[in-house]
Design a protein around this motif. Structure first.
Motif: not given
Length: 248
Positions: A177-197
């Protein structure tokens, strides 16, 4: 809708800027942890906290002298991390603060779960700390499903702005019954997502502020978030993850 965030290691006491509205709902469990930590030797406590002598000495004294009901600070002001700085509750409108009270919950290794205006005292105890207590081998086992039960209630939409360490105290107990949505904040570099703390922590605080100031009640409203240069990327998102990127 409920929003979950992590605590911060650095804490302060501020009994004047904002009133507390009560004590943490799981305070009886907190007392059990407090008593367990007070029984530790200095060396045992330092090992549990994984910190240097200066911080270990400070926190060892804190636990020895602690009173869980006096000189308490609203949780949202007690934590001093980047996320809380960007949230900036002291300059929020009354309406935005009311939104925080209704929707925001802070997860804690020591308190379990906190409403933003619950009164707390400074402590050190991360959720991943290897503390065996009350028949449990660690804090995840100690808290079991208590945090989830207090969080969910009649609400089944949870916006996850917490770190993996803290969200793991909730995720095993989610129901269909739960909707659990995680927000990801990253940097787009060369087509890849990298998260910086550092940037990610700032973005989480900005997201809480955005939600409070815009009275967000639906997941789709999060797509308009654009603080710090972040933008929502539909093709990198799913039903359970919303991806925001900067750069690229």
């Amino acid at each position: 809708m409920k929003i979950i965030i992590s605590p911060a290691k650095k804490m302060n006491v501020d009994t004047d800027s904002m009133a507390t509205t009560g004590l943490p709902v799981l305070l009886d469990q907190t007392r059990i942890l407090w008593e367990g930590i007070k029984k530790l030797s200095y060396d045992e406590a330092k090992k549990l906290w994984g910190c240097n002598d200066k911080l270990a000495g400070l926190n060892y004294r804190r636990f020895a002298e602690m009173n869980l009901e006096k000189n308490i600070t609203p949780a949202v002001l007690a934590y001093e991390g980047l996320q809380y700085q960007r949230m900036a509750p002291l300059i929020m409108t009354r309406q935005a603060l009311d939104y925080l009270g209704d929707h925001l919950r802070i997860l804690s290794g020591f308190y379990g779960i906190l409403s933003p205006f619950d009164g707390v005292v400074p402590y050190r105890l991360e959720m991943q700390a290897r503390m065996a207590v009350a028949g449990s081998r660690d804090l995840y086992g100690f808290w079991d499903n208590r945090i989830y039960k207090e969080l969910a209630g009649e609400e089944h939409i949870i916006i996850n702005l917490a770190s993996k360490e803290y969200s793991q105290a909730v995720k095993p107990y989610l129901s269909s019954a739960d909707t659990f949505v995680t927000c990801i904040f990253g940097e787009l570099a060369h087509g890849k997502i990298k998260q910086k703390g550092t940037l990610a922590k700032m973005a989480r605080g900005e997201m809480v502020r955005y939600m409070a100031e815009n009275n967000v009640t639906e997941v789709r409203q999060l797509k308009k978030f654009n603080a710090l240069g972040y933008r929502y990327i539909e093709e990198l998102s799913t039903e359970t993850e919303m991806t925001f990127v900067i750069g690229g």
